[in-house]
Enzyme design. Structure first.
Site, PDB file in Angstrom:
ATOM      1  N   PRO A   9     -25.171 -41.925   8.678  1.00 53.06           N
ATOM      2  CA  PRO A   9     -25.751 -42.333   7.002  1.00 53.06           C
ATOM      3  C   PRO A   9     -25.425 -41.325   6.384  1.00 53.06           C
ATOM      4  O   PRO A   9     -25.311 -39.890   6.787  1.00 53.06           O
ATOM      5  CB  PRO A   9     -27.125 -42.307   7.324  1.00 53.06           C
ATOM      6  N   ASN A  10     -25.170 -41.636   5.060  1.00 52.65           N
ATOM      7  CA  ASN A  10     -24.943 -40.646   4.083  1.00 52.65           C
ATOM      8  C   ASN A  10     -23.599 -39.840   3.805  1.00 52.65           C
ATOM      9  O   ASN A  10     -23.269 -38.988   3.099  1.00 52.65           O
ATOM     10  CB  ASN A  10     -26.083 -39.784   3.729  1.00 52.65           C
ATOM     11  N   ARG A  17     -22.420 -34.969  -2.284  1.00 51.16           N
ATOM     12  CA  ARG A  17     -23.825 -34.614  -1.805  1.00 51.16           C
ATOM     13  C   ARG A  17     -24.010 -33.180  -1.497  1.00 51.16           C
ATOM     14  O   ARG A  17     -22.927 -32.689  -0.945  1.00 51.16           O
ATOM     15  CB  ARG A  17     -24.492 -35.492  -0.709  1.00 51.16           C
ATOM     16  N   TYR A  22     -22.040 -29.253   2.831  1.00 50.83           N
ATOM     17  CA  TYR A  22     -21.041 -30.306   3.121  1.00 50.83           C
ATOM     18  C   TYR A  22     -19.467 -30.210   2.784  1.00 50.83           C
ATOM     19  O   TYR A  22     -18.696 -30.933   3.218  1.00 50.83           O
ATOM     20  CB  TYR A  22     -21.529 -31.704   3.158  1.00 50.83           C
ATOM     21  N   ASN A  73     -20.233 -37.761  14.242  1.00 50.79           N
ATOM     22  CA  ASN A  73     -21.061 -37.122  13.288  1.00 50.79           C
ATOM     23  C   ASN A  73     -22.140 -37.989  12.753  1.00 50.79           C
ATOM     24  O   ASN A  73     -22.027 -39.042  11.760  1.00 50.79           O
ATOM     25  CB  ASN A  73     -20.566 -36.608  11.961  1.00 50.79           C
ATOM     26  N   ALA A  76     -28.161 -37.781   9.915  1.00 48.93           N
ATOM     27  CA  ALA A  76     -29.396 -37.823  10.152  1.00 48.93           C
ATOM     28  C   ALA A  76     -30.117 -38.267  11.452  1.00 48.93           C
ATOM     29  O   ALA A  76     -31.064 -37.971  12.091  1.00 48.93           O
ATOM     30  CB  ALA A  76     -30.476 -38.229   9.086  1.00 48.93           C
ATOM     31  N   GLU A  97     -19.637 -34.144  19.466  1.00 51.17           N
ATOM     32  CA  GLU A  97     -20.631 -34.147  18.479  1.00 51.17           C
ATOM     33  C   GLU A  97     -20.198 -33.087  17.364  1.00 51.17           C
ATOM     34  O   GLU A  97     -19.661 -32.139  17.760  1.00 51.17           O
ATOM     35  CB  GLU A  97     -21.774 -33.968  18.816  1.00 51.17           C
ATOM     36  N   HIS A  99     -21.012 -31.570  13.358  1.00 48.29           N
ATOM     37  CA  HIS A  99     -21.866 -31.510  11.987  1.00 48.29           C
ATOM     38  C   HIS A  99     -21.016 -30.639  11.193  1.00 48.29           C
ATOM     39  O   HIS A  99     -20.521 -29.553  11.565  1.00 48.29           O
ATOM     40  CB  HIS A  99     -23.191 -30.793  12.270  1.00 48.29           C
ATOM     41  N   ARG A 106     -30.505 -24.479   9.893  1.00 50.02           N
ATOM     42  CA  ARG A 106     -31.129 -25.089   8.707  1.00 50.02           C
ATOM     43  C   ARG A 106     -32.744 -25.362   9.093  1.00 50.02           C
ATOM     44  O   ARG A 106     -32.996 -24.473   9.809  1.00 50.02           O
ATOM     45  CB  ARG A 106     -30.488 -26.336   8.549  1.00 50.02           C
TER      46      ARG A 106
END
Ligand code: DQA
Length: 145
Positions: A9-10, A17, A22, A73, A76, A97, A99, A106
């Site tokens: 998502p996103n 964003r 990012y 990735n 969320a 994985e 990110h 964070r």
């Protein structure tokens, strides 16, 4: 050898964003860089992005036998997505994985990944380059098998 690059998502909003986390590249920019790298490594790639956990699960369940590794990735979904985790396990493929941001630096809720322990490893905080490192690792690893 085919490696799938899965985005949750996103991530279709990259470039627009939260650029401080990012970066400025769009997902299409990153995919172009991955394709270039894949050409050097002589591996094939396939990309899939969805904002829906179930769609990511459907995609994994339909993987063709020529797929040998997964770069994921999950956005969320990383932090709660047990059905995605289960589908990744069922793929029986090596997983890296990725990110863009350093999820460990964070908010508390981002520090836990439900995917981390079913992946060979995790790359976090290295921005778009993380995708290239993940691809390079999988390609070398799979050629060694
Ligand atoms: C992300 C980190 C996640 O916590 C977040 O929800 C994302 C992007 C990253 O690439 O840094 O959507 O996976």
């Amino acid at each position: 050898m085919k490696i799938v690059i899965l985005n949750g998502p996103n991530l279709n909003m990259l470039g627009r964003r939260e650029q401080s986390y990012y970066g400025v590249k769009t997902l299409a920019d990153i995919e172009e860089l991955v394709v270039e790298k894949a050409r050097d490594l002589e591996v094939e790639t396939e990309f899939y992005q969805s904002n829906h956990e179930g769609a990511l699960v459907d995609y994994l369940q339909a993987l063709t036998p020529d797929v040998e590794g997964i770069v994921v990735n999950a956005g969320a979904i990383t932090h709660y997505g047990v059905s995605l985790r289960d589908a990744l396990i069922d793929s029986r493929l090596p997983i890296v994985e990725v990110h863009l941001s350093n999820i460990h630096a964070r908010e508390e809720f981002r520090r836990h990944s439900v995917i981390a322990d079913v992946a060979q490893g995790q790359i976090a905080g290295l921005g778009w380059q993380g995708y290239l490192f993940a691809l390079e690792y999988l390609s070398t690893h799979l050629k060694q098998l």
